[in-house]
Write a protein that holds these residues in place. Structure first.
Motif, PDB file in Angstrom:
ATOM      1  N   GLY A 152     -11.792  -5.229   1.232  1.00  0.00           N
ATOM      2  CA  GLY A 152     -12.054  -5.254   2.671  1.00  0.00           C
ATOM      3  C   GLY A 152     -10.897  -5.859   3.457  1.00  0.00           C
ATOM      4  N   ILE A 153     -10.298  -6.915   2.911  1.00  0.00           N
ATOM      5  CA  ILE A 153      -9.142  -7.539   3.560  1.00  0.00           C
ATOM      6  C   ILE A 153      -7.998  -6.537   3.658  1.00  0.00           C
ATOM      7  CG2 ILE A 153      -7.338  -9.281   3.246  1.00  0.00           C
ATOM      8  CD1 ILE A 153      -9.535 -11.082   1.974  1.00  0.00           C
ATOM      9  N   LEU A 154      -7.744  -5.799   2.580  1.00  0.00           N
ATOM     10  CA  LEU A 154      -6.652  -4.833   2.580  1.00  0.00           C
ATOM     11  C   LEU A 154      -6.875  -3.759   3.653  1.00  0.00           C
ATOM     12  CD1 LEU A 154      -6.015  -4.407  -1.258  1.00  0.00           C
ATOM     13  CD2 LEU A 154      -4.695  -5.772   0.382  1.00  0.00           C
ATOM     14  N   HIS A 155      -8.123  -3.333   3.807  1.00  0.00           N
ATOM     15  CA  HIS A 155      -8.424  -2.349   4.865  1.00  0.00           C
ATOM     16  C   HIS A 155      -8.136  -2.943   6.239  1.00  0.00           C
ATOM     17  CE1 HIS A 155     -10.419   0.687   7.274  1.00  0.00           C
ATOM     18  NE2 HIS A 155     -11.117  -0.288   7.845  1.00  0.00           N
ATOM     19  N   ASP A 156      -8.600  -4.168   6.457  1.00  0.00           N
ATOM     20  CA  ASP A 156      -8.393  -4.798   7.762  1.00  0.00           C
ATOM     21  C   ASP A 156      -6.905  -5.011   8.044  1.00  0.00           C
ATOM     22  OD1 ASP A 156     -11.115  -4.848   8.180  1.00  0.00           O
ATOM     23  OD2 ASP A 156     -11.367  -6.909   7.452  1.00  0.00           O
ATOM     24  N   TYR A 157      -6.134  -5.331   7.009  1.00  0.00           N
ATOM     25  CA  TYR A 157      -4.689  -5.519   7.177  1.00  0.00           C
ATOM     26  C   TYR A 157      -3.996  -4.188   7.449  1.00  0.00           C
ATOM     27  CZ  TYR A 157      -4.234 -10.501   6.070  1.00  0.00           C
ATOM     28  OH  TYR A 157      -4.273 -11.878   6.109  1.00  0.00           O
ATOM     29  N   MET A 158      -4.535  -3.108   6.925  1.00  0.00           N
ATOM     30  CA  MET A 158      -3.981  -1.787   7.240  1.00  0.00           C
ATOM     31  C   MET A 158      -4.183  -1.495   8.726  1.00  0.00           C
ATOM     32  SD  MET A 158      -4.923   1.622   7.919  1.00  0.00           S
ATOM     33  CE  MET A 158      -6.551   1.872   7.183  1.00  0.00           C
ATOM     34  N   VAL A 159      -5.387  -1.744   9.216  1.00  0.00           N
ATOM     35  CA  VAL A 159      -5.692  -1.467  10.625  1.00  0.00           C
ATOM     36  C   VAL A 159      -4.867  -2.361  11.555  1.00  0.00           C
ATOM     37  CG1 VAL A 159      -7.508  -1.527  12.374  1.00  0.00           C
ATOM     38  CG2 VAL A 159      -8.015  -0.649  10.077  1.00  0.00           C
ATOM     39  N   ALA A 160      -4.804  -3.651  11.222  1.00  0.00           N
ATOM     40  CA  ALA A 160      -4.170  -4.606  12.131  1.00  0.00           C
ATOM     41  C   ALA A 160      -2.656  -4.677  11.976  1.00  0.00           C
ATOM     42  CB  ALA A 160      -4.769  -5.999  11.912  1.00  0.00           C
ATOM     43  N   ALA A 234      -1.297   4.960 -14.151  1.00  0.00           N
ATOM     44  CA  ALA A 234      -1.964   5.106 -12.857  1.00  0.00           C
ATOM     45  C   ALA A 234      -1.384   4.156 -11.819  1.00  0.00           C
ATOM     46  CB  ALA A 234      -3.466   4.866 -13.020  1.00  0.00           C
ATOM     47  N   HIS A 235      -0.979   2.952 -12.235  1.00  0.00           N
ATOM     48  CA  HIS A 235      -0.390   2.009 -11.278  1.00  0.00           C
ATOM     49  C   HIS A 235       0.942   2.531 -10.750  1.00  0.00           C
ATOM     50  CE1 HIS A 235      -3.433  -0.668 -12.942  1.00  0.00           C
ATOM     51  NE2 HIS A 235      -3.246  -1.423 -11.886  1.00  0.00           N
ATOM     52  N   VAL A 236       1.736   3.139 -11.607  1.00  0.00           N
ATOM     53  CA  VAL A 236       3.010   3.703 -11.156  1.00  0.00           C
ATOM     54  C   VAL A 236       2.764   4.868 -10.196  1.00  0.00           C
ATOM     55  CG1 VAL A 236       5.152   4.817 -11.887  1.00  0.00           C
ATOM     56  CG2 VAL A 236       4.189   2.951 -13.261  1.00  0.00           C
ATOM     57  N   LEU A 237       1.809   5.732 -10.545  1.00  0.00           N
ATOM     58  CA  LEU A 237       1.476   6.859  -9.663  1.00  0.00           C
ATOM     59  C   LEU A 237       0.915   6.371  -8.326  1.00  0.00           C
ATOM     60  CD1 LEU A 237      -0.168   9.200 -12.321  1.00  0.00           C
ATOM     61  CD2 LEU A 237       2.000   9.607 -11.129  1.00  0.00           C
ATOM     62  N   ALA A 238       0.112   5.305  -8.362  1.00  0.00           N
ATOM     63  CA  ALA A 238      -0.445   4.747  -7.124  1.00  0.00           C
ATOM     64  C   ALA A 238       0.666   4.193  -6.245  1.00  0.00           C
ATOM     65  CB  ALA A 238      -1.462   3.661  -7.447  1.00  0.00           C
ATOM     66  N   LEU A 239       1.629   3.523  -6.876  1.00  0.00           N
ATOM     67  CA  LEU A 239       2.761   2.986  -6.123  1.00  0.00           C
ATOM     68  C   LEU A 239       3.519   4.120  -5.437  1.00  0.00           C
ATOM     69  CD1 LEU A 239       4.321   0.326  -5.566  1.00  0.00           C
ATOM     70  CD2 LEU A 239       5.728   0.896  -7.554  1.00  0.00           C
ATOM     71  N   GLU A 240       3.761   5.191  -6.181  1.00  0.00           N
ATOM     72  CA  GLU A 240       4.479   6.334  -5.610  1.00  0.00           C
ATOM     73  C   GLU A 240       3.681   6.999  -4.494  1.00  0.00           C
ATOM     74  OE1 GLU A 240       5.138   8.618  -9.130  1.00  0.00           O
ATOM     75  OE2 GLU A 240       6.861   7.399  -9.781  1.00  0.00           O
ATOM     76  N   SER A 241       2.348   6.956  -4.605  1.00  0.00           N
ATOM     77  CA  SER A 241       1.510   7.612  -3.591  1.00  0.00           C
ATOM     78  C   SER A 241       1.600   6.931  -2.232  1.00  0.00           C
ATOM     79  CB  SER A 241       0.045   7.655  -4.054  1.00  0.00           C
ATOM     80  OG  SER A 241      -0.611   6.411  -3.834  1.00  0.00           O
ATOM     81  N   LEU A 242       2.047   5.666  -2.205  1.00  0.00           N
ATOM     82  CA  LEU A 242       2.157   4.959  -0.929  1.00  0.00           C
ATOM     83  C   LEU A 242       3.299   5.495  -0.072  1.00  0.00           C
ATOM     84  CD1 LEU A 242       1.321   1.316  -2.040  1.00  0.00           C
ATOM     85  CD2 LEU A 242      -0.083   2.872  -0.680  1.00  0.00           C
ATOM     86  N   GLU A 243       4.101   6.407  -0.631  1.00  0.00           N
ATOM     87  CA  GLU A 243       5.084   7.125   0.177  1.00  0.00           C
ATOM     88  C   GLU A 243       4.398   8.102   1.129  1.00  0.00           C
ATOM     89  OE1 GLU A 243       8.337   6.839   0.295  1.00  0.00           O
ATOM     90  OE2 GLU A 243       8.771   5.547  -1.422  1.00  0.00           O
ATOM     91  N   ARG A 244       3.194   8.567   0.751  1.00  0.00           N
ATOM     92  CA  ARG A 244       2.547   9.644   1.517  1.00  0.00           C
ATOM     93  C   ARG A 244       1.163   9.282   2.047  1.00  0.00           C
ATOM     94  NH1 ARG A 244       2.332  10.974  -4.018  1.00  0.00           N
ATOM     95  NH2 ARG A 244       0.180  11.200  -4.796  1.00  0.00           N
ATOM     96  N   GLN A 245       0.642   8.102   1.718  1.00  0.00           N
ATOM     97  CA  GLN A 245      -0.677   7.711   2.226  1.00  0.00           C
ATOM     98  C   GLN A 245      -0.684   6.225   2.525  1.00  0.00           C
ATOM     99  OE1 GLN A 245      -3.878   8.347  -0.581  1.00  0.00           O
ATOM    100  NE2 GLN A 245      -2.786   7.402  -2.278  1.00  0.00           N
ATOM    101  N   THR A 246      -1.634   5.831   3.386  1.00  0.00           N
ATOM    102  CA  THR A 246      -1.675   4.432   3.815  1.00  0.00           C
ATOM    103  C   THR A 246      -2.762   3.623   3.126  1.00  0.00           C
ATOM    104  OG1 THR A 246      -3.120   5.044   5.662  1.00  0.00           O
ATOM    105  CG2 THR A 246      -0.755   4.980   6.096  1.00  0.00           C
ATOM    106  N   GLU A 247      -3.817   4.280   2.646  1.00  0.00           N
ATOM    107  CA  GLU A 247      -4.930   3.524   2.068  1.00  0.00           C
ATOM    108  C   GLU A 247      -5.739   4.440   1.152  1.00  0.00           C
ATOM    109  OE1 GLU A 247      -8.510   0.656   3.675  1.00  0.00           O
ATOM    110  OE2 GLU A 247      -8.149   2.537   4.737  1.00  0.00           O
ATOM    111  N   ALA A 248      -6.102   3.928  -0.031  1.00  0.00           N
ATOM    112  CA  ALA A 248      -6.941   4.710  -0.938  1.00  0.00           C
ATOM    113  C   ALA A 248      -7.526   3.781  -1.985  1.00  0.00           C
ATOM    114  CB  ALA A 248      -6.140   5.822  -1.616  1.00  0.00           C
ATOM    115  N   MET A 249      -8.591   4.251  -2.609  1.00  0.00           N
ATOM    116  CA  MET A 249      -9.131   3.559  -3.774  1.00  0.00           C
ATOM    117  C   MET A 249      -9.537   4.604  -4.806  1.00  0.00           C
ATOM    118  SD  MET A 249     -11.256   3.621  -1.028  1.00  0.00           S
ATOM    119  CE  MET A 249     -10.926   1.974  -0.407  1.00  0.00           C
ATOM    120  N   TYR A 250      -9.321   4.269  -6.060  1.00  0.00           N
ATOM    121  CA  TYR A 250      -9.569   5.217  -7.145  1.00  0.00           C
ATOM    122  C   TYR A 250     -10.250   4.531  -8.319  1.00  0.00           C
ATOM    123  CZ  TYR A 250      -6.021   7.979  -4.693  1.00  0.00           C
ATOM    124  OH  TYR A 250      -5.317   8.672  -3.746  1.00  0.00           O
TER     125      TYR A 250
END
Length: 327
Positions: A152-160, A234-250
């Motif tokens: 929840g904190i991570l979501h709020d930090y994305m918004v703010a 999966a952690h490496v792929l998730a890191l790379e995905s932050l080039e194209r998305q701002t927030e996700a959970m898997y």
């Protein structure tokens, strides 16, 4: 991706395997760990290890600047479910407040990308399986609640503040690097596969089976075991995905479950002899079946577990158990 990846808790079980995967993929890596749970020997000699606590904002910020860190993979946490119920303050202080201090250091240094080690514990006892990412978050223990709060904190930090984050909710991490050198080494050990293999190796007298009357094929609990190297991928792929998305959970799991008896029978076949078993009653709060719905991670991250076979998981864990250095 330029810059260094800082791995908090990178001397721990899943963290150290992820560090190896990052190095193999030619990332610059530094590890930040207070070594309360992790091991100095689990960090490759050519990877900088900074011994410190994530609650020390100034130390983290100094490390970020020193190593030109541009992203963080955050493993550092207390993670024993039973202990979390006895010492909730320690878990909220270390996991939640510690993460807030880490985020303070990130904001102070302009780092805006983080991959967070979450857990299937966020779901509690699911209404149905397989468990999808949109399932209700109803954790049944303090450990799981700390993960929900941090997500929840991570979501709020994305918004703010524009923080980019991926939260990875993994199921039962298991196995060891097939190349050897690192594996599961907890004190106390609470995970089934190492407990079974320690009994096989004579390092403990027996392994206890908690409950044989669950509504499953053989009466024992069913869990989704995912190889630690697949988690690292999966952690490496998730890191790379932050080039194209701002927030996700898997969810990270094999999408298949194995019972306690299946684990023991597979281990007995691999080690070549019987393993002493003690039968005991059910433990409170143990659901009968927990299986991950992993389609979102496979589809969006391009993640495919490579060591999903139970034999492969147990064999790599047994190889580690047999060759574990005496330290």
């Amino acid at each position: 991706m330029s810059g260094t990846v800082l791995v908090t808790g990178g001397a721990g079980y899943i963290g150290s395997h992820t560090v190896r995967k990052l190095v193999r993929n030619d990332y610059q890596v530094a590890v930040f760990d207070n070594l309360s749970k992790g091991h100095r020997w689990a960090v490759p000699q050519d990877v900088p290890l900074i011994v410190g606590d994530i609650a020390d904002t100034a130390h983290v910020a100094m490390t970020i600047r020193q190593f030109h860190v541009t992203s963080i993979i955050h493993f550092a946490a207390f993670s024993l479910v039973g202990e979390s119920m006895i010492e909730p303050r320690a878990y909220y202080t270390n996991n939640v407040i510690g993460t807030l201090h880490l985020l303070d250091a990130m904001r102070a240094t302009g780092v805006d990308r983080i991959v967070f080690s979450s857990s299937a514990a966020v779901y509690g006892e699911p209404a149905s399986v397989p468990i999808g990412e949109d399932s209700a978050l109803v954790p049944t223990n303090v450990y799981g609640r700390t993960k929900v709060v941090i997500e929840g904190i991570l979501h709020d930090y994305m918004v703010a503040y524009g923080l980019r984050s991926v939260s990875l909710r993994y199921f039962n991490a298991a196995g060891a690097d097939p190349n050897g050198g690192i594996g599961e080494d907890h004190d106390p050990e609470t995970h089934l596969i190492p407990l079974v293999l320690q009994a096989a190796a004579g390092r403990r007298s027996s392994v206890t089976v908690f409950g044989n009357d669950y509504p499953t094929a053989d009466g024992t609990c069913v869990r989704d075991y995912v190889h630690v190297n697949d988690l690292a991928d999966a952690h490496v792929l998730a890191l790379e995905s932050l080039e194209r998305q701002t927030e996700a959970m898997y969810n990270l799991g094999n999408g298949e479950g194995f019972s306690v008896r299946q684990i023991i029978e597979t281990a007995q076949r691999i080690v070549g002899h019987d393993i002493p078993i003690l039968e005991a009653g059910r433990r409170a709060g143990d659901p009968a079946v927990l299986i991950a719905g992993n389609r979102r991670a496979c589809r969006e991250l391009g993640w495919t577990p490579q060591l999903a076979d139970l034999d492969a998981i147990v064999r790599t864990a047994w190889n580690w158990e047999q060759h574990r250095p005496i330290r």
